[in-house]
Design a protein around this motif. Sequence first.
Motif, short mmCIF file in Angstrom:
data_model
loop_
_atom_site.label_atom_id
_atom_site.label_comp_id
_atom_site.label_asym_id
_atom_site.label_seq_id
_atom_site.Cartn_x
_atom_site.Cartn_y
_atom_site.Cartn_z
N ASP A 66 -34.19 47.74 -20.17
CA ASP A 66 -33.81 49.10 -20.59
C ASP A 66 -32.31 49.24 -20.82
O ASP A 66 -31.73 50.33 -20.69
CB ASP A 66 -34.28 50.16 -19.59
CG ASP A 66 -35.72 50.57 -19.85
OD1 ASP A 66 -36.33 50.05 -20.80
OD2 ASP A 66 -36.24 51.42 -19.09
N ARG A 67 -31.66 48.15 -21.17
CA ARG A 67 -30.25 48.21 -21.58
C ARG A 67 -30.17 49.00 -22.87
O ARG A 67 -30.87 48.70 -23.84
CB ARG A 67 -29.71 46.79 -21.79
CG ARG A 67 -28.31 46.72 -22.38
CD ARG A 67 -27.25 47.06 -21.34
NE ARG A 67 -25.95 47.13 -21.97
CZ ARG A 67 -25.16 46.07 -22.20
NH1 ARG A 67 -25.56 44.87 -21.87
NH2 ARG A 67 -23.98 46.23 -22.75
N ILE A 68 -29.33 50.03 -22.89
CA ILE A 68 -29.19 50.88 -24.08
C ILE A 68 -28.33 50.15 -25.10
O ILE A 68 -27.15 49.93 -24.90
CB ILE A 68 -28.58 52.24 -23.72
CG1 ILE A 68 -29.49 53.00 -22.76
CG2 ILE A 68 -28.35 53.06 -24.99
CD1 ILE A 68 -28.88 54.28 -22.23
N MET A 69 -28.96 49.78 -26.21
CA MET A 69 -28.25 49.10 -27.30
C MET A 69 -27.60 50.11 -28.24
O MET A 69 -26.56 49.84 -28.83
CB MET A 69 -29.23 48.23 -28.09
CG MET A 69 -30.15 47.36 -27.23
SD MET A 69 -29.23 46.17 -26.25
CE MET A 69 -28.81 44.97 -27.49
N GLY A 70 -28.22 51.26 -28.39
CA GLY A 70 -27.69 52.31 -29.25
C GLY A 70 -28.46 53.59 -29.00
O GLY A 70 -29.65 53.56 -28.65
N GLU A 71 -27.81 54.72 -29.15
CA GLU A 71 -28.47 56.00 -28.92
C GLU A 71 -27.82 57.09 -29.76
O GLU A 71 -26.64 57.01 -30.10
CB GLU A 71 -28.39 56.39 -27.45
CG GLU A 71 -26.98 56.63 -26.95
CD GLU A 71 -26.92 57.05 -25.49
OE1 GLU A 71 -27.49 58.11 -25.17
OE2 GLU A 71 -26.32 56.32 -24.70
N VAL A 72 -28.61 58.08 -30.08
CA VAL A 72 -28.10 59.29 -30.70
C VAL A 72 -28.77 60.46 -29.99
O VAL A 72 -29.98 60.49 -29.82
CB VAL A 72 -28.35 59.32 -32.23
CG1 VAL A 72 -29.81 59.17 -32.56
CG2 VAL A 72 -27.78 60.59 -32.85
N GLU A 73 -27.95 61.40 -29.53
CA GLU A 73 -28.43 62.51 -28.71
C GLU A 73 -28.30 63.83 -29.43
O GLU A 73 -27.70 63.93 -30.50
CB GLU A 73 -27.65 62.55 -27.39
CG GLU A 73 -27.74 61.28 -26.56
CD GLU A 73 -26.94 61.36 -25.28
OE1 GLU A 73 -25.99 62.18 -25.22
OE2 GLU A 73 -27.24 60.61 -24.34
N ASN A 74 -28.88 64.87 -28.79
CA ASN A 74 -28.72 66.25 -29.24
C ASN A 74 -29.08 66.43 -30.71
O ASN A 74 -28.34 67.04 -31.50
CB ASN A 74 -27.28 66.72 -28.99
CG ASN A 74 -26.94 66.78 -27.52
OD1 ASN A 74 -27.62 67.45 -26.75
ND2 ASN A 74 -25.91 66.05 -27.11
N ILE A 75 -30.26 65.91 -31.09
CA ILE A 75 -30.78 66.13 -32.45
C ILE A 75 -31.65 67.38 -32.40
O ILE A 75 -32.76 67.38 -31.89
CB ILE A 75 -31.63 64.93 -32.93
CG1 ILE A 75 -30.87 63.62 -32.70
CG2 ILE A 75 -31.98 65.09 -34.41
CD1 ILE A 75 -31.71 62.38 -32.93
N GLY A 76 -31.12 68.47 -32.91
CA GLY A 76 -31.84 69.73 -32.86
C GLY A 76 -33.00 69.77 -33.83
O GLY A 76 -33.08 68.98 -34.78
#
Length: 366
Positions: A66-76
């Motif tokens: 579960d190593r985070i390779m990439g993320e994008v948050e707060n997608i409304g």
Amino acid sequence: MAPLVLLAACSGSKDTPAAAGGPITVEASDDACKVARNTADAGNITFEVSNKGSKVTEFYLYGEGDRIMGEVENIGPGLTRRLIVEVAEAGKFQTACKPGMKGDGIRGDFTVAGGAAKAADANAQLGEATKSYQRYVNSQVDSLETKTTEFVNAVKAGKVDEAKALYPVARIYWERIEPVAESFGDIDPKIDSREPDLEPGQQFTGFHRLEKDLWVSGLQADSPQIADQLLADVKDLVGKAKAVELTPVQLANGAKELLDEVATGKITGEEDQYSHTDLYDFRSNVDGSQAAVAALRPVIDGKDKALGTTLDQKFAAVDALLEKQRKGDGFKAYTELTQDEIKELAAAVDALGEPVSKVAEVVSAK
């Protein structure tokens, strides 16, 4: 584990065909995560994430453990955001959408084939930028361990006033490098989870549990154990942070993430809801963002001199507003700010976030 490069999430408005080597469309809803294809060649992998649901969502690419390779948050709802991840080696991964930004997410397997050269290896300036920022991270985690040890010792000795004074100081070093810490799976939630954000069954630990004990409920019978666990988790982070292989656009992505932390938590007063020491965290997030940009500055200036000038101006504007909120050696309590001051700070952070969001694309451009 595959070496990786993260490119900052940026806004988008249209779905793009999932042609081989092209953007991979992701349709996220409240109960589904439809990834147009589950394979890609090593190198830059672009995801176009459209939120078709009714809840704010996130999208992740996970590696082993579960190593985070990439993320994008707060997608409304109704919005589309872009995430570009550079994976240099073949491997097995997982994609995940998180409706409501909670839980393990709706997951699917994802495979990367082949191999690609790493940007830092191919460009001497980028290589030096990563080394410079790694030195910064090393200095911050060393200070984090030192100050957390002092904080933990005060808690265990029942020295409430001393512990209260040390709480925001220890957090300075955490907040400056939080994006690095977030990539290590469960370390971030152990150290920094807020009580309202706990998952079902998740124990309330870390800084904010002790913050509540110190400012609200009084030290509890298990406060010393919580303090010991915090220090153990910080030491775990120190070892991992010093060993991690950082990459140029990971720095750029982290610079934007830190400003997002300000915009979604510190500026609202939600982060340190018991102590109201949010401005220490605010200052530290901006410091960390500025350090990442500074490491990349020779590359930025070589490709987009005007962007560098704009970054200087916008960072200076935020710095000036924060310095107005100084109180002694620290900062005013969040509750002492007027609504006009909060709005002014929020506007300055928004204005800074726009040019910082461009850094990753500039750095990654050929």
